[in-house]
Design an enzyme around this catalytic site. Sequence first.
Site, short mmCIF file in Angstrom:
data_model
loop_
_atom_site.label_atom_id
_atom_site.label_comp_id
_atom_site.label_asym_id
_atom_site.label_seq_id
_atom_site.Cartn_x
_atom_site.Cartn_y
_atom_site.Cartn_z
N TYR A 59 1.54 16.33 -10.60
CA TYR A 59 1.18 15.42 -9.52
C TYR A 59 -0.31 15.11 -9.54
O TYR A 59 -1.15 16.00 -9.49
CB TYR A 59 1.55 16.02 -8.16
N SER A 213 12.98 12.71 -1.22
CA SER A 213 13.21 11.28 -0.92
C SER A 213 14.28 11.06 0.13
O SER A 213 15.21 10.28 -0.06
CB SER A 213 13.58 10.53 -2.21
N LYS A 223 10.61 -0.15 6.98
CA LYS A 223 9.82 -1.23 6.38
C LYS A 223 10.71 -2.41 5.99
O LYS A 223 10.29 -3.57 6.07
CB LYS A 223 9.09 -0.70 5.15
#
Length: 368
Positions: A59, A213, A223
Amino acid sequence: MSMQFFTLGDSGLKVTRLALGTMTFGTEWGWGSDKATARAIFDAYVEAGGNFFDTADAYTGGTSETWLGEFIAERGLHDESVIATKFSMNLQAHTPNAAGNGRKNILRAVEGSLKRLNTDHIDLYLMHCWDRLTPPEEVMRTFDDLVRSGKVLHVGLSDVPAWYASRAQAIAEHRGYAPISALQLEYSLAERNIENEFIPFGTRYGAGIMAWSPLASGLLSGKYRPSAAEPTAGRLETVRGTTNPGFQKFNERNWAIVAELEKVSAELGRSMAQVAVNWAMTQPGVASIIIGATKLEQLNDNLRALDFEIPSELRQRLDHVSALQPTFPYSFFGSEIQGAMTGGQTVGDKPAGYYPDLNISGKFAGVS
């Protein structure tokens, strides 16, 4: 809000239902949070009662691990924190043995993570992804060596086939190795495929599901709304040109899920993100949900997913619109076939109350 703790799988490791994903710590990938914002997100999560942090050596080029280690040290939370990190993906590797899941790379990777995290042990060490090459025998032996050395306390697998996870756990049981305590897998209203094999495997063989997720790469965040004035075609432009399967979420089935989620959220007076996280968090077999954010307000909204229950009628609506289509061999195990194997009688696996001390998930005991 009150963070509830679950034991992770059959281990004694106690983790909060919401884990903080730190893949967004750092801007090396062209997106994510700067250090001040990352620290604010970390602080807000800790102050809400969270103790479970997820990162990986890949990451943001190692920045995620480094900052997480710094933030934990600054607040003196080494003993209180549970750190999960992962190996497999070395984005800077120039040779095949400096990446993947072979023993050589695992031993290389763990030393790097320990150094960046500024710790003498990793609470949960996970294989990040199946490399299609390394046999589970090699991985599990190396895992066990790390546990025996004290550098790692518990081990897990992320993004692997179910047969691989099952084989790995069987090897651990047969040879007396440290068992798989966690499975880190994608799970949301839009991605429910782990229900076929991983949920039954985890609940039967002691591996807690860490779901990543839960907002389906932002699809369920609010969104994107079918009720919005902007046409669907315009929204599709946001993912055009990528081959990452994690972003291939725009299809008719998922738009139907988003539409129903929007209606249910409105009836509950909650954000779409809160309802989506709450649904995933309260599904059977799920030990912890990984939430990530690039902005503090996103984290604060997700943390409120703990504050309510989804009524059964509304949950059924979400379950129905997101239900998986039966595929073989599961489509073969219908009532007619089952009846032929039970003499036409109704036969349950266990009677009610068989697990009297466990909560609604059936396998993971909550502790307050």
